[in-house]
Design a protein around this motif. Sequence first.
Motif, PDB file in Angstrom:
ATOM      1  N   THR A 242      -3.212 -39.987   9.844  1.00  0.00           N
ATOM      2  CA  THR A 242      -2.406 -39.833  11.067  1.00  0.00           C
ATOM      3  C   THR A 242      -3.070 -40.525  12.249  1.00  0.00           C
ATOM      4  O   THR A 242      -2.427 -41.277  12.997  1.00  0.00           O
ATOM      5  CB  THR A 242      -2.196 -38.352  11.387  1.00  0.00           C
ATOM      6  OG1 THR A 242      -1.548 -37.721  10.282  1.00  0.00           O
ATOM      7  CG2 THR A 242      -1.351 -38.180  12.639  1.00  0.00           C
TER       8      THR A 242
ATOM      9  N   ALA B 294      -2.934 -44.265  11.887  1.00  0.00           N
ATOM     10  CA  ALA B 294      -1.595 -44.784  12.193  1.00  0.00           C
ATOM     11  C   ALA B 294      -1.383 -44.895  13.691  1.00  0.00           C
ATOM     12  O   ALA B 294      -0.827 -45.874  14.190  1.00  0.00           O
ATOM     13  CB  ALA B 294      -0.536 -43.871  11.566  1.00  0.00           C
ATOM     14  N   GLU B 295      -1.826 -43.883  14.446  1.00  0.00           N
ATOM     15  CA  GLU B 295      -1.685 -43.913  15.905  1.00  0.00           C
ATOM     16  C   GLU B 295      -2.487 -45.064  16.504  1.00  0.00           C
ATOM     17  O   GLU B 295      -2.005 -45.778  17.391  1.00  0.00           O
ATOM     18  CB  GLU B 295      -2.156 -42.575  16.495  1.00  0.00           C
ATOM     19  CG  GLU B 295      -1.276 -41.394  16.144  1.00  0.00           C
ATOM     20  CD  GLU B 295      -1.883 -40.077  16.600  1.00  0.00           C
ATOM     21  OE1 GLU B 295      -3.059 -40.083  17.057  1.00  0.00           O
ATOM     22  OE2 GLU B 295      -1.206 -39.047  16.478  1.00  0.00           O
TER      23      GLU B 295
ATOM     24  N   TYR C 158      -0.837 -48.378  15.651  1.00  0.00           N
ATOM     25  CA  TYR C 158       0.574 -48.469  16.032  1.00  0.00           C
ATOM     26  C   TYR C 158       1.438 -48.725  14.788  1.00  0.00           C
ATOM     27  O   TYR C 158       2.323 -49.587  14.784  1.00  0.00           O
ATOM     28  CB  TYR C 158       0.802 -49.548  17.094  1.00  0.00           C
ATOM     29  CG  TYR C 158       0.031 -49.293  18.364  1.00  0.00           C
ATOM     30  CD1 TYR C 158       0.558 -48.486  19.371  1.00  0.00           C
ATOM     31  CD2 TYR C 158      -1.242 -49.827  18.541  1.00  0.00           C
ATOM     32  CE1 TYR C 158      -0.173 -48.221  20.532  1.00  0.00           C
ATOM     33  CE2 TYR C 158      -1.971 -49.576  19.698  1.00  0.00           C
ATOM     34  CZ  TYR C 158      -1.424 -48.775  20.686  1.00  0.00           C
ATOM     35  OH  TYR C 158      -2.142 -48.510  21.819  1.00  0.00           O
ATOM     36  N   MET C 159       1.153 -47.965  13.729  1.00  0.00           N
ATOM     37  CA  MET C 159       1.896 -48.047  12.479  1.00  0.00           C
ATOM     38  C   MET C 159       2.457 -46.675  12.135  1.00  0.00           C
ATOM     39  O   MET C 159       2.037 -45.661  12.703  1.00  0.00           O
ATOM     40  CB  MET C 159       0.977 -48.513  11.325  1.00  0.00           C
ATOM     41  CG  MET C 159       0.410 -49.901  11.495  1.00  0.00           C
ATOM     42  SD  MET C 159      -0.841 -50.284  10.210  1.00  0.00           S
ATOM     43  CE  MET C 159       0.154 -50.229   8.717  1.00  0.00           C
ATOM     44  N   THR C 160       3.383 -46.636  11.198  1.00  0.00           N
ATOM     45  CA  THR C 160       3.845 -45.355  10.682  1.00  0.00           C
ATOM     46  C   THR C 160       2.853 -44.884   9.620  1.00  0.00           C
ATOM     47  O   THR C 160       2.150 -45.695   8.996  1.00  0.00           O
ATOM     48  CB  THR C 160       5.237 -45.478  10.053  1.00  0.00           C
ATOM     49  OG1 THR C 160       5.160 -46.338   8.907  1.00  0.00           O
ATOM     50  CG2 THR C 160       6.246 -46.032  11.058  1.00  0.00           C
ATOM     51  N   GLN C 161       2.824 -43.579   9.385  1.00  0.00           N
ATOM     52  CA  GLN C 161       1.905 -43.059   8.380  1.00  0.00           C
ATOM     53  C   GLN C 161       2.249 -43.551   6.970  1.00  0.00           C
ATOM     54  O   GLN C 161       1.338 -43.881   6.198  1.00  0.00           O
ATOM     55  CB  GLN C 161       1.876 -41.532   8.426  1.00  0.00           C
ATOM     56  CG  GLN C 161       0.741 -40.936   7.614  1.00  0.00           C
ATOM     57  CD  GLN C 161       0.505 -39.479   7.941  1.00  0.00           C
ATOM     58  OE1 GLN C 161       0.724 -39.040   9.060  1.00  0.00           O
ATOM     59  NE2 GLN C 161       0.057 -38.716   6.959  1.00  0.00           N
ATOM     60  N   PRO C 162       3.536 -43.628   6.588  1.00  0.00           N
ATOM     61  CA  PRO C 162       3.851 -44.186   5.266  1.00  0.00           C
ATOM     62  C   PRO C 162       3.363 -45.625   5.091  1.00  0.00           C
ATOM     63  O   PRO C 162       2.938 -46.007   3.999  1.00  0.00           O
ATOM     64  CB  PRO C 162       5.379 -44.111   5.213  1.00  0.00           C
ATOM     65  CG  PRO C 162       5.730 -42.970   6.110  1.00  0.00           C
ATOM     66  CD  PRO C 162       4.740 -43.052   7.227  1.00  0.00           C
ATOM     67  N   ALA C 163       3.409 -46.415   6.161  1.00  0.00           N
ATOM     68  CA  ALA C 163       2.924 -47.795   6.073  1.00  0.00           C
ATOM     69  C   ALA C 163       1.416 -47.826   5.843  1.00  0.00           C
ATOM     70  O   ALA C 163       0.908 -48.664   5.088  1.00  0.00           O
ATOM     71  CB  ALA C 163       3.282 -48.561   7.344  1.00  0.00           C
TER      72      ALA C 163
ATOM     73  N   THR D 257      -0.334 -45.432   4.341  1.00  0.00           N
ATOM     74  CA  THR D 257      -0.525 -44.985   2.956  1.00  0.00           C
ATOM     75  C   THR D 257      -0.263 -46.122   1.966  1.00  0.00           C
ATOM     76  O   THR D 257      -1.000 -46.293   0.987  1.00  0.00           O
ATOM     77  CB  THR D 257       0.415 -43.801   2.654  1.00  0.00           C
ATOM     78  OG1 THR D 257       0.146 -42.739   3.580  1.00  0.00           O
ATOM     79  CG2 THR D 257       0.229 -43.300   1.236  1.00  0.00           C
TER      80      THR D 257
END
Length: 320
Positions: A19, A22-23, A26-31, A33
């Motif tokens: 998490t 990702a922050e 500046y990405m989403t958490q699925p990206a 992963t």
Amino acid sequence: MADRRLQVFHAVAKHGSFTRAAETLYMTQPAVTFQIKQLEEQFNTRLLDRGHGRVTLTPAGDIVFAYAERILGLSDEMETRIAELTDELTGVLTIGTSQTIAGYWLPMLLDKFMKKHPRVIPRVFVANSENIENRVAAHELDVGLVEKQASDPALECTLACQDELLVIVAQGHELAAASSFKASDLQGHPFIDRDPGAAIRALAEDFFRANGVPPESLNRRAELGSLPSILHLVKQGLGFAIVAKAALNDYNNRGLVGISLEPRLFSSLNVLVPKDRFRSRLHSTFAEFAVSMFTNMERVEGPPAEVVAHSDTANPSTHS
């Protein structure tokens, strides 16, 4: 230019969290992963252990992390050196700033800097000064703009200018007619304070402590990380607050009275950069530009004037 999978893996390993990585990226958490999964498939081994609320490195992950730091560092240095062959600065600049600076100082600074260097893309992170200091020291931010001197020896901290801290209350409040306040004058009155880690909170606590009032004895009604929220509650008559004069003006002080402390108290605008990091021309140029701009503004406008506002038309002026 460096492998994106290595960048993502490095961020996850450094923060111990998908998490937080990702922050930061500046990405989403699925990206995030997905990138980690691809890297593990390439090496055909697990690099991270996920459990107990934190991500840790496997033995293979330790090796990849060590090489990732070296590869990413060299990649950044190479790109910077090539970019510096041209006269024009370019690239993303990550800036951390406190709320007061973000609300008043930063817009002027970015306006002037971006007009001079139109290919630079500022990316701004707003938090309290302690958070910004920690993130610059951790190399998560390129430059920090904070309202206190840095205590971390890994940081280079340059004082740019100062701003007076004022007690603010709503017009018509029982404290509004005062000419100035000693620490003891405020004891017992409802206090709308900043959040822990905020530079202005630390300065206020030092002021009260140095003048015989233990900070824990203050009548705190609220602790807020949002400066507009603090000003709103003060306007509603729920208590007094202590804010920088610049912030009082910037957020429209109609309905508020600003009164000096005795002895007067000042916050400072400081520019932070890491000492131990390869510093690109972009980072150095921005840091030097910020110091020069704010220092010159203070020199032109002079030292802060005594500020006591009593009437409906009173409007404390900003000195720097």
